[in-house]
Design a protein around this motif. Sequence first.
Motif, PDB file in Angstrom:
ATOM      1  N   UNK A  19     -15.080 -14.002   3.085  1.00 44.96           N
ATOM      2  CA  UNK A  19     -15.741 -13.056   2.178  1.00 44.96           C
ATOM      3  C   UNK A  19     -15.792 -11.655   2.769  1.00 44.96           C
ATOM      4  N   UNK A  20     -16.219 -11.556   4.016  1.00 43.45           N
ATOM      5  CA  UNK A  20     -16.354 -10.250   4.651  1.00 43.45           C
ATOM      6  C   UNK A  20     -14.993  -9.575   4.830  1.00 43.45           C
ATOM      7  N   UNK A  21     -14.033 -10.322   5.375  1.00 38.82           N
ATOM      8  CA  UNK A  21     -12.716  -9.731   5.640  1.00 38.82           C
ATOM      9  C   UNK A  21     -12.032  -9.311   4.350  1.00 38.82           C
ATOM     10  N   UNK A  22     -12.064 -10.159   3.322  1.00 38.96           N
ATOM     11  CA  UNK A  22     -11.369  -9.804   2.081  1.00 38.96           C
ATOM     12  C   UNK A  22     -12.003  -8.577   1.436  1.00 38.96           C
ATOM     13  N   UNK A  23     -13.324  -8.487   1.437  1.00 41.27           N
ATOM     14  CA  UNK A  23     -13.991  -7.310   0.864  1.00 41.27           C
ATOM     15  C   UNK A  23     -13.673  -6.049   1.665  1.00 41.27           C
ATOM     16  N   UNK A  24     -13.723  -6.158   2.993  1.00 41.73           N
ATOM     17  CA  UNK A  24     -13.460  -4.984   3.834  1.00 41.73           C
ATOM     18  C   UNK A  24     -12.000  -4.541   3.763  1.00 41.73           C
ATOM     19  N   UNK A  25     -11.071  -5.480   3.768  1.00 45.52           N
ATOM     20  CA  UNK A  25      -9.651  -5.120   3.661  1.00 45.52           C
ATOM     21  C   UNK A  25      -9.394  -4.461   2.308  1.00 45.52           C
ATOM     22  N   UNK A  26      -9.904  -5.059   1.235  1.00 46.51           N
ATOM     23  CA  UNK A  26      -9.699  -4.467  -0.091  1.00 46.51           C
ATOM     24  C   UNK A  26     -10.291  -3.068  -0.187  1.00 46.51           C
ATOM     25  N   UNK A  27     -11.491  -2.883   0.340  1.00 51.09           N
ATOM     26  CA  UNK A  27     -12.129  -1.566   0.306  1.00 51.09           C
ATOM     27  C   UNK A  27     -11.315  -0.554   1.106  1.00 51.09           C
ATOM     28  N   UNK A  28     -10.862  -0.968   2.287  1.00 54.06           N
ATOM     29  CA  UNK A  28     -10.072  -0.086   3.151  1.00 54.06           C
ATOM     30  C   UNK A  28      -8.773   0.338   2.464  1.00 54.06           C
ATOM     31  N   UNK A  29      -8.068  -0.630   1.877  1.00 52.51           N
ATOM     32  CA  UNK A  29      -6.787  -0.330   1.230  1.00 52.51           C
ATOM     33  C   UNK A  29      -6.981   0.519  -0.021  1.00 52.51           C
ATOM     34  N   UNK A  30      -8.011   0.231  -0.784  1.00 52.90           N
ATOM     35  CA  UNK A  30      -8.280   1.024  -1.985  1.00 52.90           C
ATOM     36  C   UNK A  30      -8.578   2.475  -1.609  1.00 52.90           C
ATOM     37  N   UNK A  31      -9.391   2.668  -0.572  1.00 56.93           N
ATOM     38  CA  UNK A  31      -9.734   4.030  -0.139  1.00 56.93           C
ATOM     39  C   UNK A  31      -8.510   4.764   0.396  1.00 56.93           C
ATOM     40  N   UNK A  32      -7.688   4.074   1.187  1.00 54.96           N
ATOM     41  CA  UNK A  32      -6.467   4.694   1.718  1.00 54.96           C
ATOM     42  C   UNK A  32      -5.565   5.155   0.589  1.00 54.96           C
ATOM     43  N   UNK A  33      -5.373   4.312  -0.413  1.00 51.04           N
ATOM     44  CA  UNK A  33      -4.507   4.685  -1.533  1.00 51.04           C
ATOM     45  C   UNK A  33      -5.082   5.849  -2.328  1.00 51.04           C
ATOM     46  N   UNK A  34      -6.379   5.823  -2.582  1.00 46.88           N
ATOM     47  CA  UNK A  34      -7.010   6.931  -3.312  1.00 46.88           C
ATOM     48  C   UNK A  34      -6.884   8.234  -2.543  1.00 46.88           C
ATOM     49  N   UNK A  35      -7.143   8.187  -1.240  1.00 52.37           N
ATOM     50  CA  UNK A  35      -7.069   9.392  -0.418  1.00 52.37           C
ATOM     51  C   UNK A  35      -5.647   9.940  -0.322  1.00 52.37           C
ATOM     52  N   UNK A  36      -4.677   9.045  -0.128  1.00 52.01           N
ATOM     53  CA  UNK A  36      -3.303   9.484   0.133  1.00 52.01           C
ATOM     54  C   UNK A  36      -2.470   9.727  -1.116  1.00 52.01           C
ATOM     55  N   UNK A  37      -2.743   8.992  -2.199  1.00 54.21           N
ATOM     56  CA  UNK A  37      -1.856   9.108  -3.363  1.00 54.21           C
ATOM     57  C   UNK A  37      -2.572   9.199  -4.699  1.00 54.21           C
ATOM     58  N   UNK A  38      -3.895   9.120  -4.697  1.00 57.56           N
ATOM     59  CA  UNK A  38      -4.628   9.194  -5.953  1.00 57.56           C
ATOM     60  C   UNK A  38      -4.528   7.934  -6.803  1.00 57.56           C
ATOM     61  N   UNK A  39      -4.073   6.841  -6.212  1.00 60.08           N
ATOM     62  CA  UNK A  39      -3.945   5.576  -6.929  1.00 60.08           C
ATOM     63  C   UNK A  39      -5.020   4.601  -6.473  1.00 60.08           C
ATOM     64  N   UNK A  40      -5.448   3.737  -7.382  1.00 61.13           N
ATOM     65  CA  UNK A  40      -6.297   2.619  -6.978  1.00 61.13           C
ATOM     66  C   UNK A  40      -5.385   1.499  -6.500  1.00 61.13           C
ATOM     67  N   UNK A  41      -5.963   0.533  -5.815  1.00 57.09           N
ATOM     68  CA  UNK A  41      -5.159  -0.600  -5.352  1.00 57.09           C
ATOM     69  C   UNK A  41      -4.533  -1.366  -6.530  1.00 57.09           C
ATOM     70  N   UNK A  42      -5.298  -1.647  -7.606  1.00 55.79           N
ATOM     71  CA  UNK A  42      -4.660  -2.311  -8.759  1.00 55.79           C
ATOM     72  C   UNK A  42      -3.519  -1.483  -9.366  1.00 55.79           C
ATOM     73  N   UNK A  43      -3.665  -0.181  -9.423  1.00 58.22           N
ATOM     74  CA  UNK A  43      -2.595   0.670  -9.955  1.00 58.22           C
ATOM     75  C   UNK A  43      -1.357   0.614  -9.073  1.00 58.22           C
TER      76      UNK A  43
END
Length: 153
Positions: A19-43
């Motif tokens: 639970x912890x790892x999946x939530x943290x990895x998803x949050x990290x990847x979503x933030x990286x994509x938003x910061x770098x490309x303006x995309x959400x992880x689902x997009x």
Amino acid sequence: MAGTRWLDDREMRAWRAFLAASALVNRHLDQQLKDDSGLSHPQYEILVRLSAAPDRELRMTELANGLINSKSGLTYQVTQLEKAGLVRRRSCPSDVRGVFAVLTEAGLARLEEAAPGHVTAVREALIDVLTPEQLDAIAAGLGEVGDRLRAQG
């Protein structure tokens, strides 16, 4: 409650770690994509799926099933991508109810721009943290979980 198979300490550690790892990895990847490309992880995942499809297009139902997303959730994400000019929709000529999502040239360019940073973030957050044996165990174990849940419908 007498028939309940409660989690023992080992099982509870595994569950909480998942639970912890999946939530943290998803949050990290979503933030990286938003910061770098303006995309959400689902997009980003939608763009990836479309880029790999023949003619860079998929029926919306097939895309939703592949992404394990609801049709309404996918519709929202595709609408956002469409507004940004990264995806367009087209009607299916053989089925009036069918709609295709099509990756545009701008969408392919955005994906190609976003991919290197995203892969780096995936490596930093998960892949490079684990040994090859741990990666094999996770792939096998979570693959089984996914297969079982897909089979249940």
